[in-house]
Write a protein that holds these residues in place. Sequence first.
Motif, PDB file in Angstrom:
ATOM      1  N   UNK A 181      14.986 -16.003  52.068  1.00  0.00           N
ATOM      2  CA  UNK A 181      13.601 -15.735  52.438  1.00  0.00           C
ATOM      3  C   UNK A 181      12.673 -15.879  51.233  1.00  0.00           C
ATOM      4  N   UNK A 182      13.172 -15.530  50.056  1.00  0.00           N
ATOM      5  CA  UNK A 182      12.370 -15.631  48.840  1.00  0.00           C
ATOM      6  C   UNK A 182      11.918 -17.047  48.529  1.00  0.00           C
ATOM      7  N   UNK A 183      12.718 -18.027  48.950  1.00  0.00           N
ATOM      8  CA  UNK A 183      12.368 -19.438  48.729  1.00  0.00           C
ATOM      9  C   UNK A 183      10.978 -19.726  49.305  1.00  0.00           C
ATOM     10  N   UNK A 184      10.711 -19.234  50.515  1.00  0.00           N
ATOM     11  CA  UNK A 184       9.444 -19.522  51.197  1.00  0.00           C
ATOM     12  C   UNK A 184       8.265 -18.867  50.472  1.00  0.00           C
ATOM     13  N   UNK A 185       8.469 -17.631  50.052  1.00  0.00           N
ATOM     14  CA  UNK A 185       7.403 -16.913  49.342  1.00  0.00           C
ATOM     15  C   UNK A 185       7.138 -17.557  47.983  1.00  0.00           C
ATOM     16  N   UNK A 186       8.198 -17.956  47.288  1.00  0.00           N
ATOM     17  CA  UNK A 186       8.053 -18.626  45.988  1.00  0.00           C
ATOM     18  C   UNK A 186       7.259 -19.928  46.128  1.00  0.00           C
ATOM     19  N   UNK A 187       7.617 -20.732  47.125  1.00  0.00           N
ATOM     20  CA  UNK A 187       6.956 -22.030  47.303  1.00  0.00           C
ATOM     21  C   UNK A 187       5.505 -21.866  47.727  1.00  0.00           C
ATOM     22  N   UNK A 188       5.234 -20.882  48.563  1.00  0.00           N
ATOM     23  CA  UNK A 188       3.860 -20.613  48.982  1.00  0.00           C
ATOM     24  C   UNK A 188       3.003 -20.291  47.770  1.00  0.00           C
ATOM     25  N   UNK A 189       3.541 -19.470  46.871  1.00  0.00           N
ATOM     26  CA  UNK A 189       2.814 -19.128  45.640  1.00  0.00           C
ATOM     27  C   UNK A 189       2.710 -20.322  44.700  1.00  0.00           C
ATOM     28  N   UNK A 190       3.837 -20.982  44.475  1.00  0.00           N
ATOM     29  CA  UNK A 190       3.882 -22.106  43.544  1.00  0.00           C
ATOM     30  C   UNK A 190       2.876 -23.190  43.908  1.00  0.00           C
ATOM     31  N   UNK A 191       2.790 -23.519  45.209  1.00  0.00           N
ATOM     32  CA  UNK A 191       1.908 -24.605  45.653  1.00  0.00           C
ATOM     33  C   UNK A 191       0.575 -24.111  46.201  1.00  0.00           C
ATOM     34  N   UNK A 192       0.381 -22.784  46.206  1.00  0.00           N
ATOM     35  CA  UNK A 192      -0.837 -22.179  46.768  1.00  0.00           C
ATOM     36  C   UNK A 192      -1.105 -22.706  48.177  1.00  0.00           C
ATOM     37  N   UNK A 193      -0.054 -22.650  49.006  1.00  0.00           N
ATOM     38  CA  UNK A 193      -0.184 -23.098  50.394  1.00  0.00           C
ATOM     39  C   UNK A 193       0.057 -21.905  51.321  1.00  0.00           C
ATOM     40  N   UNK A 194      -0.529 -21.948  52.521  1.00  0.00           N
ATOM     41  CA  UNK A 194      -0.327 -20.845  53.460  1.00  0.00           C
ATOM     42  C   UNK A 194       1.139 -20.720  53.879  1.00  0.00           C
ATOM     43  N   UNK A 195       1.599 -19.475  53.946  1.00  0.00           N
ATOM     44  CA  UNK A 195       2.935 -19.185  54.456  1.00  0.00           C
ATOM     45  C   UNK A 195       2.768 -18.481  55.793  1.00  0.00           C
ATOM     46  N   UNK A 196       3.165 -19.167  56.853  1.00  0.00           N
ATOM     47  CA  UNK A 196       3.065 -18.598  58.199  1.00  0.00           C
ATOM     48  C   UNK A 196       4.246 -17.647  58.390  1.00  0.00           C
ATOM     49  N   UNK A 197       3.990 -16.363  58.668  1.00  0.00           N
ATOM     50  CA  UNK A 197       5.103 -15.432  58.865  1.00  0.00           C
ATOM     51  C   UNK A 197       6.040 -15.911  59.974  1.00  0.00           C
ATOM     52  N   UNK A 198       7.321 -15.583  59.833  1.00  0.00           N
ATOM     53  CA  UNK A 198       8.357 -16.044  60.762  1.00  0.00           C
ATOM     54  C   UNK A 198       7.985 -15.703  62.205  1.00  0.00           C
ATOM     55  N   UNK A 199       7.787 -16.721  63.015  1.00  0.00           N
ATOM     56  CA  UNK A 199       7.295 -16.523  64.379  1.00  0.00           C
ATOM     57  C   UNK A 199       8.345 -15.992  65.351  1.00  0.00           C
ATOM     58  N   UNK A 200       9.586 -15.950  64.919  1.00  0.00           N
ATOM     59  CA  UNK A 200      10.651 -15.475  65.813  1.00  0.00           C
ATOM     60  C   UNK A 200      10.935 -13.977  65.673  1.00  0.00           C
TER      61      UNK A 200
END
Length: 188
Positions: free
Chosen positions: A128-147
């Motif tokens: 899960x940390x991969x997604x948060x890291x990449x969102x920060x690194x690239x300053x892109x929106x991270x959509x919370x897990x829809x499931x």
Amino acid sequence: MVHNPAWSASILILGDSLSAAYGIPEQQGWVAKLQQQLPQHQIINGSVSGETSAGGLRRLPALLDSATPDILLVELGGNDGLRGFSPAALKSNLTKIIELGQANGALVLLTEMMVPPNYGRRYSRQFNGVYHDLSEQFAIPLIPFFMTEIAIDSSLMQRDGIHPNATAQPKITQWMEPWISSALEQIE
């Protein structure tokens, strides 16, 4: 903001079975329902059931060439997790996908993915940390897990306990639509 009704964006969904309407008719899937809600925009569903981040990365250049998307929504990694692939490999593939999308002028949105709790707390946290890291690194929106809310409600799930059923699809559309609309406002 006054929206230009003639303006049309191209939105590419790069995902796995959760976006490919696995086990239900494609027109009942959340991507088709999103297209109904945003009829002036072109939504290209580049999702394939069973897709991994590596597979998505392999297919992305051709999709970018044919679709030239204004927005790229990345919904990948679930199958990497289910197969126990390393979070480092997942991060490497998603990094390349994001870079490729941005290099082609697309606004990239990343959808958070999670693995079932039986994979262990350490793996789940790293994954899960991969997604948060990449969102920060690239300053892109991270959509919370829809499931998150859907997976715990058996009335919204197919018999396999992994895939959302047709009843769940409007809920997923409802979850995703504000993120897509916000991205559309940024590029209009």
